[in-house]
Write an enzyme that holds these catalytic residues in place. Structure first.
Site, PDB file in Angstrom:
ATOM      1  N   ARG A  77       0.863  -1.194   0.000  1.00 20.42           N
ATOM      2  CA  ARG A  77       0.000   0.000   0.000  1.00 20.42           C
ATOM      3  C   ARG A  77       0.894   1.237   0.000  1.00 20.42           C
ATOM      4  NH1 ARG A  77      -3.946  -0.059   4.910  1.00 20.42           N
ATOM      5  NH2 ARG A  77      -5.029  -1.664   3.749  1.00 20.42           N
ATOM      6  N   ARG A 146      -1.960   6.806   9.478  1.00 24.97           N
ATOM      7  CA  ARG A 146      -1.977   6.242   8.115  1.00 24.97           C
ATOM      8  C   ARG A 146      -2.094   7.347   7.059  1.00 24.97           C
ATOM      9  NH1 ARG A 146      -4.008   0.865   8.142  1.00 24.97           N
ATOM     10  NH2 ARG A 146      -3.314  -0.150  10.039  1.00 24.97           N
ATOM     11  N   LYS A 223      -3.893   1.454  14.888  1.00 24.43           N
ATOM     12  CA  LYS A 223      -3.867   2.337  13.717  1.00 24.43           C
ATOM     13  C   LYS A 223      -4.546   3.677  14.035  1.00 24.43           C
ATOM     14  CE  LYS A 223      -6.212  -0.647  11.163  1.00 24.43           C
ATOM     15  NZ  LYS A 223      -7.136  -1.333  10.221  1.00 24.43           N
ATOM     16  N   LYS A 225      -6.192   7.331  12.007  1.00 29.35           N
ATOM     17  CA  LYS A 225      -6.581   7.835  10.687  1.00 29.35           C
ATOM     18  C   LYS A 225      -7.091   9.273  10.749  1.00 29.35           C
ATOM     19  CE  LYS A 225      -7.677   3.229   9.099  1.00 29.35           C
ATOM     20  NZ  LYS A 225      -8.697   2.348   8.516  1.00 29.35           N
ATOM     21  N   CYS A 440     -15.302  -3.231  -0.213  1.00 32.16           N
ATOM     22  CA  CYS A 440     -13.904  -3.458   0.148  1.00 32.16           C
ATOM     23  C   CYS A 440     -13.325  -4.590  -0.701  1.00 32.16           C
ATOM     24  CB  CYS A 440     -13.809  -3.814   1.630  1.00 32.16           C
ATOM     25  SG  CYS A 440     -14.422  -5.470   1.973  1.00 32.16           S
ATOM     26  N   CYS A 446      -7.871 -10.735   1.032  1.00 28.47           N
ATOM     27  CA  CYS A 446      -7.962 -10.298   2.427  1.00 28.47           C
ATOM     28  C   CYS A 446      -8.054 -11.501   3.367  1.00 28.47           C
ATOM     29  CB  CYS A 446      -9.162  -9.385   2.635  1.00 28.47           C
ATOM     30  SG  CYS A 446      -9.275  -8.883   4.355  1.00 28.47           S
ATOM     31  N   CYS A 485     -16.400  -8.360   5.900  1.00 27.19           N
ATOM     32  CA  CYS A 485     -16.396  -8.655   7.342  1.00 27.19           C
ATOM     33  C   CYS A 485     -16.708  -7.362   8.078  1.00 27.19           C
ATOM     34  CB  CYS A 485     -15.040  -9.242   7.758  1.00 27.19           C
ATOM     35  SG  CYS A 485     -13.775  -8.002   8.095  1.00 27.19           S
ATOM     36  N   CYS A 489     -14.017  -1.654   6.169  1.00 32.81           N
ATOM     37  CA  CYS A 489     -13.070  -0.984   5.271  1.00 32.81           C
ATOM     38  C   CYS A 489     -13.728  -0.111   4.199  1.00 32.81           C
ATOM     39  CB  CYS A 489     -12.140  -1.999   4.626  1.00 32.81           C
ATOM     40  SG  CYS A 489     -11.131  -2.864   5.843  1.00 32.81           S
TER      41      CYS A 489
HETATM   42 FE1  SRM Z   1      -9.092  -1.882   6.132  1.00 34.65          FE
HETATM   43  C1  SRM Z   1      -7.741  -4.502   7.906  1.00 34.65           C
HETATM   44  C2  SRM Z   1      -8.238  -3.291   3.302  1.00 34.65           C
HETATM   45  C3  SRM Z   1      -9.802   0.998   4.678  1.00 34.65           C
HETATM   46  C4  SRM Z   1     -10.840  -0.920   8.969  1.00 34.65           C
HETATM   47  N1  SRM Z   1      -8.102  -3.587   5.707  1.00 34.65           N
HETATM   48  C5  SRM Z   1      -7.579  -4.505   6.554  1.00 34.65           C
HETATM   49  C6  SRM Z   1      -6.704  -5.520   5.790  1.00 34.65           C
HETATM   50  C7  SRM Z   1      -5.311  -5.009   5.785  1.00 34.65           C
HETATM   51  C8  SRM Z   1      -6.808  -6.974   6.280  1.00 34.65           C
HETATM   52  C9  SRM Z   1      -5.793  -7.464   7.273  1.00 34.65           C
HETATM   53  O1  SRM Z   1      -5.592  -6.822   8.330  1.00 34.65           O
HETATM   54  O2  SRM Z   1      -5.223  -8.523   7.015  1.00 34.65           O
HETATM   55  C10 SRM Z   1      -7.369  -5.411   4.387  1.00 34.65           C
HETATM   56  C11 SRM Z   1      -6.482  -5.785   3.206  1.00 34.65           C
HETATM   57  C12 SRM Z   1      -7.321  -6.358   2.094  1.00 34.65           C
HETATM   58  C13 SRM Z   1      -6.613  -6.518   0.817  1.00 34.65           C
HETATM   59  O3  SRM Z   1      -6.448  -7.672   0.363  1.00 34.65           O
HETATM   60  O4  SRM Z   1      -6.217  -5.541   0.198  1.00 34.65           O
HETATM   61  C14 SRM Z   1      -7.920  -4.009   4.438  1.00 34.65           C
HETATM   62  N2  SRM Z   1      -8.918  -1.244   4.362  1.00 34.65           N
HETATM   63  C15 SRM Z   1      -8.636  -1.988   3.270  1.00 34.65           C
HETATM   64  C16 SRM Z   1      -8.844  -1.218   1.987  1.00 34.65           C
HETATM   65  C17 SRM Z   1      -7.862  -1.587   0.886  1.00 34.65           C
HETATM   66  C18 SRM Z   1     -10.294  -1.418   1.539  1.00 34.65           C
HETATM   67  C19 SRM Z   1     -10.642  -0.994   0.138  1.00 34.65           C
HETATM   68  O5  SRM Z   1     -11.399  -1.745  -0.460  1.00 34.65           O
HETATM   69  O6  SRM Z   1     -10.213   0.054  -0.318  1.00 34.65           O
HETATM   70  C20 SRM Z   1      -8.716   0.218   2.537  1.00 34.65           C
HETATM   71  C21 SRM Z   1      -7.294   0.712   2.532  1.00 34.65           C
HETATM   72  C22 SRM Z   1      -7.219   2.104   3.017  1.00 34.65           C
HETATM   73  C23 SRM Z   1      -5.875   2.739   2.904  1.00 34.65           C
HETATM   74  O7  SRM Z   1      -5.501   3.108   1.789  1.00 34.65           O
HETATM   75  O8  SRM Z   1      -5.212   2.930   3.920  1.00 34.65           O
HETATM   76  C24 SRM Z   1      -9.174   0.014   3.969  1.00 34.65           C
HETATM   77  N3  SRM Z   1     -10.057  -0.224   6.761  1.00 34.65           N
HETATM   78  C25 SRM Z   1     -10.349   0.825   5.930  1.00 34.65           C
HETATM   79  C26 SRM Z   1     -11.335   1.677   6.527  1.00 34.65           C
HETATM   80  C27 SRM Z   1     -11.956   2.909   5.889  1.00 34.65           C
HETATM   81  C28 SRM Z   1     -11.242   4.145   6.274  1.00 34.65           C
HETATM   82  O9  SRM Z   1     -10.214   4.099   6.950  1.00 34.65           O
HETATM   83  O10 SRM Z   1     -11.707   5.217   5.902  1.00 34.65           O
HETATM   84  C29 SRM Z   1     -11.643   1.117   7.755  1.00 34.65           C
HETATM   85  C30 SRM Z   1     -12.724   1.620   8.740  1.00 34.65           C
HETATM   86  C31 SRM Z   1     -12.365   2.854   9.441  1.00 34.65           C
HETATM   87  C32 SRM Z   1     -11.647   2.544  10.710  1.00 34.65           C
HETATM   88  O11 SRM Z   1     -10.451   2.259  10.659  1.00 34.65           O
HETATM   89  O12 SRM Z   1     -12.288   2.563  11.758  1.00 34.65           O
HETATM   90  C33 SRM Z   1     -10.829  -0.063   7.892  1.00 34.65           C
HETATM   91  N4  SRM Z   1      -9.217  -2.567   8.125  1.00 34.65           N
HETATM   92  C34 SRM Z   1     -10.039  -2.048   9.088  1.00 34.65           C
HETATM   93  C35 SRM Z   1      -9.950  -2.869  10.265  1.00 34.65           C
HETATM   94  C36 SRM Z   1     -10.730  -2.666  11.581  1.00 34.65           C
HETATM   95  C37 SRM Z   1     -10.106  -1.660  12.455  1.00 34.65           C
HETATM   96  C38 SRM Z   1     -10.801  -1.582  13.785  1.00 34.65           C
HETATM   97  O13 SRM Z   1     -10.839  -0.478  14.347  1.00 34.65           O
HETATM   98  O14 SRM Z   1     -11.287  -2.567  14.292  1.00 34.65           O
HETATM   99  C39 SRM Z   1      -9.055  -3.909   9.959  1.00 34.65           C
HETATM  100  C40 SRM Z   1      -8.621  -5.063  10.872  1.00 34.65           C
HETATM  101  C41 SRM Z   1      -7.691  -4.637  11.956  1.00 34.65           C
HETATM  102  O15 SRM Z   1      -7.165  -3.526  11.973  1.00 34.65           O
HETATM  103  O16 SRM Z   1      -7.484  -5.460  12.831  1.00 34.65           O
HETATM  104  C42 SRM Z   1      -8.629  -3.701   8.609  1.00 34.65           C
HETATM  105 FE1  SF4 Z   2     -10.985  -7.463   4.526  1.00 32.08          FE
HETATM  106 FE2  SF4 Z   2     -12.971  -7.074   6.208  1.00 32.08          FE
HETATM  107 FE3  SF4 Z   2     -11.539  -5.013   5.368  1.00 32.08          FE
HETATM  108 FE4  SF4 Z   2     -13.167  -6.178   3.729  1.00 32.08          FE
HETATM  109  S1  SF4 Z   2     -13.789  -5.130   5.600  1.00 32.08           S
HETATM  110  S2  SF4 Z   2     -11.023  -5.638   3.265  1.00 32.08           S
HETATM  111  S3  SF4 Z   2     -13.071  -8.278   4.329  1.00 32.08           S
HETATM  112  S4  SF4 Z   2     -10.793  -6.659   6.609  1.00 32.08           S
END
Ligand code: SRM
Ligand code: SF4
Length: 577
Positions: A77, A146, A223, A225, A440, A446, A485, A489
């Site tokens: 990323r 981030r 993390k 943001k 997502c 993922c 899930c 995201c």
């Molecule tokens: Fe996310 C984890 C993809 C935005 C909340 N996210 C992941 C991971 C890295 C899975 C992992 O931990 O193994 C995913 C990788 C999937 C893949 O194969 O690419 C993933 N997140 C993404 C992306 C690529 C989704 C997309 O379709 O665009 C976004 C990348 C953003 C970036 O450029 O940095 C992405 N993730 C978000 C957002 C939206 C936002 O930030 O505006 C959220 C919700 C907002 C928030 O953080 O509260 C988000 N991602 C999570 C979480 C849950 C965090 C939590 O507070 O519980 C995880 C899991 C974790 O952190 O344990 C996670």
């Molecule tokens: Fe993966 Fe869940 Fe984030 Fe979708 S919402 S990219 S399934 S961690």
């Protein structure tokens, strides 16, 4: 519990402390030819460097049968503040997508790029090549601040450059300062024009404040943001972030920012102590104060965020537990000044503005629809080739939108037609509902996905479009988001309708967000299949077709009692129907 009845620190806290500022044994792991993987501990540390180890989940069972290790590869990323990059940077990414990744570029919901499918052998070369293009991947993931988001295509374009510069300043100020990144990926070098911090070799005697003045040895509990928005657009979903800045503009001039704290989306199915929250508006600061405010907020979370339970470690819980008055006191002490009273503002929509829009300087922006952010060539689209051609001809700058779309920015009058000609075959007319849809990544990359999202939502939207047409409401936009899930995201919990994966082919359905992303939705049905989803939508739309077209779908479902208006994130999981 430890002996003195204090809860134990999370394992990853020890890992950070013992990692020599994010070095761990990453280099050794990368050089180990026996496996395509790296160790579990290094997997945690490489996140801070912008890369995640994954495996192809479509092939997992087959590989197991063949007694092969999973097909490991890495997602990379990039850090792209405000989503903005030059044509040359776009071409560098495009080239890497072919050379080292899965022939696609993924635009993320936080305005960044991802490459998927990079094998271990190519990881260092790929990250180094991203740096050669003067982008980098530092802190794109991990327990640090981030990629910072910034409105992509604001209506008040006169202040965009200034707000964007403030966003970049915050991003750079909050970068980790460790020299680990340079050592592991760049052979200890820093390119002359790079925005990375200067290289610092590891000094075992240096104090944490010398090496990491903001984060210290343990970085953040989780993390972090930040998003910056220019009203009336709320394209970034400003209240879904740990920290937000709402630009306050008077007579086309930026006078400062309202500060928002404590938002976030992630939850865990069945764990009612986890919930999404909307950030509180806590005050106002002037443009020259934003960096100090960001630092004070980050340090408050560093010192008070929970380090004994990662599920409670986000800043949203710190704010929820201690309250906004406590937070204001913390900030005043750390900043040395008080935030002023917040100014009035209005947010109208969290979608993108498609088509051509003229900027204050006479240039043009065109926002393109990119289905779930996947820039690819296949039997349905040649969008990747088209975007490459535009970059080669240097017709536009590129800005990734917060909704996984792409803004071709700063196009001259003379070049508009050229852009249209190149893009023509790759921008079919789409419905207002599809324009807003976001999913997502989910399967197959993922590791946390429970159900499909990116590969499935376009088809589901197709079925929903048919139902909208059946009820003669095809032109009424409904914001629909899907995640594989409950991590959130695609920021599903602020959509008017959301589907959150529970198991393959099964989703929880949520209703009741607002079209401007400023209200949380609520659980409407649990664990349902596609046919159940469509039956529910059919019935809801038949009622919705009877109400005034000015009423947004998210309001209608509350007015009809299908869900409640959610005042606190804990209510999101309450099933009332
Ligand atoms: Fe996310 C984890 C993809 C935005 C909340 N996210 C992941 C991971 C890295 C899975 C992992 O931990 O193994 C995913 C990788 C999937 C893949 O194969 O690419 C993933 N997140 C993404 C992306 C690529 C989704 C997309 O379709 O665009 C976004 C990348 C953003 C970036 O450029 O940095 C992405 N993730 C978000 C957002 C939206 C936002 O930030 O505006 C959220 C919700 C907002 C928030 O953080 O509260 C988000 N991602 C999570 C979480 C849950 C965090 C939590 O507070 O519980 C995880 C899991 C974790 O952190 O344990 C996670
Ligand atoms: Fe993966 Fe869940 Fe984030 Fe979708 S919402 S990219 S399934 S961690």
């Amino acid at each position: 519990m430890s002996n003195n009845n204090q809860p134990d620190l999370e394992k990853v806290e020890y890992l950070k402390i013992e990692s020599n500022y994010l070095r761990g044994s990453i280099v050794e792991g990368l050089n180990d030819p026996i496996t395509g993987a790296i160790s579990e501990d290094d997997t945690q540390l490489t996140k801070f460097h912008g890369t995640y180890m994954q495996d192809d989940r479509d092939l997992r069972k087959e590989r197991q049968k063949q007694k092969l290790e999973p097909l490991y590869s890495f997602m990379i990323r990039a850090r792209v503040p405000g989503g903005r990059c030059t044509p040359a940077q776009w071409l560098a990414l495009d080239d890497l997508a072919d050379r080292h990744a899965n022939e696609s570029i993924r635009l993320t919901t936080r305005q960044a790029f991802q490459l998927h499918g990079v094998i271990k052998r190519d990881l260092k070369a790929t990250i180094a090549a991203i740096n050669d293009s003067l982008l980098d991947t530092l802190a794109a993931c991990g327990d640090v601040n981030r990629n910072i988001m910034c409105s992509a295509n604001p209506e008040i374009s006169a202040v965009h450059a200034q707000v964007f510069d403030d966003s970049v300043a915050i991003s750079e100020h909050l970068l980790p300062q460790t020299g680990a990144y340079h050592e592991i990926w760049l052979d200890g070098k820093k390119l002359p024009d790079s925005t990375l911090p200067d290289y610092k070799p590891f000094d075992p005697d240096a104090s944490p404040e010398e090496v990491e003045p903001i984060y210290g040895k343990t970085y953040l509990p989780r993390k972090f943001k930040i998003a910056v928005v220019i009203p009336p657009s709320n394209d970034v979903d400003v209240q879904a972030h740990d920290l937000g800045f709402i630009a306050i503009v008077e007579n086309d001039e930026l006078i400062g920012y309202n500060v928002t704290c404590g938002g976030g989306m992630g939850t865990t199915h069945g764990d009612l102590d986890t919930f999404p929250l909307l950030a509180h508006v806590v005050g106002f600061c002037t443009p020259d104060q934003v960096v100090a405010v960001a630092e004070a907020v980050v340090k408050t979370q560093r010192d008070h965020g929970c380090r004994t339970n990662r599920k409670h470690a986000r800043f949203k819980y710190t704010v929820d537990d201690h309250g906004v008055d406590w937070l204001r006191e913390q900030l005043t002490q750390r900043q040395g000044f008080e935030l002023q009273e917040a100014k009035p503002f209005e947010l109208t929509s969290h979608g993108d503005r498609f088509g051509w829009q003229q900027n204050h300087d006479g240039t043009w922006n065109r926002t393109l629809f990119i289905s779930n952010g996947r820039v690819i060539n296949n039997e349905h689209t040649q969008i990747r080739s088209a975007l490459k051609a535009i970059a080669e001809a240097e017709l536009a700058d590129y800005i990734i939108s917060p909704n996984q779309n792409l803004v071709l920015a700063g196009v001259s009058d003379a070049n508009k037609q050229k852009v249209d000609d190149i893009i023509a075959q790759n921008q079919p007319a789409i419905s207002p509902t599809r324009e807003l849809a976001m999913a997502c990544v989910a399967l197959p990359t993922c590791t946390l996905a429970m159900a499909e999202a990116e590969r499935y939502l376009p088809d589901l939207i197709g079925e929903i479009e048919k139902l909208q047409a059946k009820h003669n409401i095809a032109e009424r936009p409904i914001s629909i988001r899907m995640t594989g899930c409950p991590n959130g995201c695609a920021r599903p919990f602020v959509a008017e309708m959301a589907f959150v994966g529970k198991a393959l082919g099964r989703y929880n359905m949520y209703l009741g967000g607002l079209p401007n992303g400023t209200r949380l939705n609520q659980l409407y049905k649990e664990h349902i299949t596609e046919s159940e989803i469509l039956a529910h939508i059919d019935s809801l739309l038949s009622e919705y077709a009877q109400v005034d077209a000015a009423i947004p779908f998210g309001d209608f479902v509350i007015q009809q009692g299908h869900v409640q208006s959610v005042a606190h994130g804990r209510q999101v999981h309450e099933l009332i129907a």
